[in-house]
Design a protein around this motif. Structure first.
Motif, mmCIF file in Angstrom:
data_model
loop_
_atom_site.group_PDB
_atom_site.id
_atom_site.type_symbol
_atom_site.label_atom_id
_atom_site.label_comp_id
_atom_site.label_asym_id
_atom_site.label_seq_id
_atom_site.Cartn_x
_atom_site.Cartn_y
_atom_site.Cartn_z
ATOM 1 N N LYS A 35 0.805 -1.208 0.000
ATOM 2 C CA LYS A 35 0.000 0.000 0.000
ATOM 3 C C LYS A 35 0.842 1.264 0.000
ATOM 4 C CE LYS A 35 -2.172 -2.114 3.287
ATOM 5 N NZ LYS A 35 -2.915 -2.578 4.381
ATOM 6 N N ARG A 36 1.996 1.190 0.580
ATOM 7 C CA ARG A 36 2.857 2.365 0.695
ATOM 8 C C ARG A 36 3.137 2.958 -0.687
ATOM 9 N NH1 ARG A 36 5.182 6.244 -0.413
ATOM 10 N NH2 ARG A 36 7.063 7.065 0.458
ATOM 11 N N THR A 101 -6.307 -5.251 2.682
ATOM 12 C CA THR A 101 -7.182 -4.665 3.697
ATOM 13 C C THR A 101 -6.471 -3.484 4.339
ATOM 14 O OG1 THR A 101 -6.305 -6.173 5.369
ATOM 15 C CG2 THR A 101 -8.313 -6.861 4.218
ATOM 16 N N ALA A 102 -7.224 -2.697 5.074
ATOM 17 C CA ALA A 102 -6.653 -1.537 5.765
ATOM 18 C C ALA A 102 -5.708 -2.010 6.877
ATOM 19 C CB ALA A 102 -7.766 -0.683 6.358
ATOM 20 N N THR A 103 -4.683 -1.200 7.134
ATOM 21 C CA THR A 103 -3.726 -1.504 8.190
ATOM 22 C C THR A 103 -3.723 -0.362 9.194
ATOM 23 O OG1 THR A 103 -2.324 -2.699 6.625
ATOM 24 C CG2 THR A 103 -1.304 -2.022 8.697
ATOM 25 N N THR A 104 -4.017 -0.664 10.449
ATOM 26 C CA THR A 104 -4.014 0.348 11.492
ATOM 27 C C THR A 104 -2.577 0.699 11.861
ATOM 28 O OG1 THR A 104 -6.130 -0.447 12.342
ATOM 29 C CG2 THR A 104 -4.791 0.881 13.840
ATOM 30 N N ALA A 115 4.101 -1.191 12.545
ATOM 31 C CA ALA A 115 3.218 -0.881 11.405
ATOM 32 C C ALA A 115 3.902 0.023 10.384
ATOM 33 C CB ALA A 115 1.921 -0.253 11.894
ATOM 34 N N LEU A 116 4.564 1.075 10.853
ATOM 35 C CA LEU A 116 5.219 1.981 9.912
ATOM 36 C C LEU A 116 6.332 1.264 9.158
ATOM 37 C CD1 LEU A 116 5.496 5.383 11.821
ATOM 38 C CD2 LEU A 116 3.786 4.649 10.177
ATOM 39 N N ASP A 118 6.570 -1.996 8.536
ATOM 40 C CA ASP A 118 5.982 -2.967 7.599
ATOM 41 C C ASP A 118 5.458 -2.295 6.333
ATOM 42 O OD1 ASP A 118 6.548 -4.897 9.465
ATOM 43 O OD2 ASP A 118 4.477 -5.114 10.174
ATOM 44 N N LEU A 119 4.947 -1.073 6.479
ATOM 45 C CA LEU A 119 4.369 -0.359 5.344
ATOM 46 C C LEU A 119 5.367 0.572 4.660
ATOM 47 C CD1 LEU A 119 0.986 0.575 7.011
ATOM 48 C CD2 LEU A 119 1.333 -1.126 5.227
ATOM 49 N N ALA A 120 6.564 0.660 5.199
ATOM 50 C CA ALA A 120 7.609 1.566 4.687
ATOM 51 C C ALA A 120 7.140 3.017 4.696
ATOM 52 C CB ALA A 120 8.056 1.146 3.288
ATOM 53 N N LEU A 121 6.440 3.390 5.770
ATOM 54 C CA LEU A 121 5.997 4.774 5.952
ATOM 55 C C LEU A 121 6.959 5.479 6.904
ATOM 56 C CD1 LEU A 121 2.133 4.569 6.450
ATOM 57 C CD2 LEU A 121 3.328 5.714 4.620
ATOM 58 N N ARG A 122 7.219 6.735 6.609
ATOM 59 C CA ARG A 122 8.046 7.532 7.511
ATOM 60 C C ARG A 122 7.135 8.241 8.508
ATOM 61 N NH1 ARG A 122 10.155 8.924 2.345
ATOM 62 N NH2 ARG A 122 9.039 10.879 2.506
#
Length: 193
Positions: A35-36, A101-104, A115-116, A118-122
């Motif tokens: 998703k990222r 699906t959505a990831t909290t 979570a961050l 796993d999603l490669a979000l900063r």
């Protein structure tokens, strides 16, 4: 010259099958990327998209440089995408498999561990999403989740949400009631004449 524009140089069925195969491959690649990749295209993502379109071009058109061949590929691509989109809107199970699906990422003002990563979000991307949705910091967030389409949705805690028109109207009614009561009390305290 006109012949080169309209004469399809590979069989139409092959062109259609090539387009569908490349579409499926790209769909799988983006699904595996997560998703990222859809959350917000940065400079690196744009470079990948531009290069990807160039890399798969020959896989779709083959040795065909005709206008009609390109049009067949384009029509096939749009038609397949439209069919897949309609299928996903009618079949929740297929949507869950293909889109995820959505990831909290935040719950009760705290980051969900891992979570961050796993999603490669900063963290800055998450903080930016909170500010865009009227929050000041993560402590105000009741829940934040990354949707399958890459959107980061933030729900602020009830106490940190902006006032709605209903809230303002309720406050106005309560103030009018207080004003009425104060007027009545003031009238009762006036000395008789």
């Amino acid at each position: 010259m006109w012949h080169d524009l309209v004469a399809v140089q590979i069989p139409i069925v092959e062109k259609v099958l090539r387009t569908i195969a490349v579409y499926a491959l790209i769909l799988v690649l983006f699904r595996l990327a997560g998703k990222r990749g859809l959350a917000g295209l940065n400079t690196f993502d744009m470079v990948v998209v531009f290069l990807l379109s160039n890399v798969v071009q020959n896989a779709i058109i083959g040795n065909d440089n005709s206008l009609l061949g390109g049009a067949i590929g384009a029509v096939t691509l749009v038609a397949v995408n439209s069919a897949v989109t309609r299928w996903l809107s009618r079949d929740p199970r297929a949507a869950r498999i293909l889109e995820g699906t959505a990831t909290t990422v935040v719950k009760d003002g705290r980051l969900v561990p891992g979570a961050l990563h796993d999603l490669a979000l900063r963290p800055s991307e998450l903080e930016h999403a909170v500010r865009i949705q009227n929050g000041d910091d993560l402590g105000q967030v009741a829940r934040a989740r990354l949707e399958p389409d890459g959107q980061l949705l933030v729900t602020l805690k009830k106490t940190d949400q902006s006032a709605t028109r209903g809230d303002v109207e309720d406050l106005r009614r309560r103030l009018e009631e207080i004003e009425r009561l104060l007027t009545a009390i003031a009238a009762d305290r006036r000395p008789p004449r």
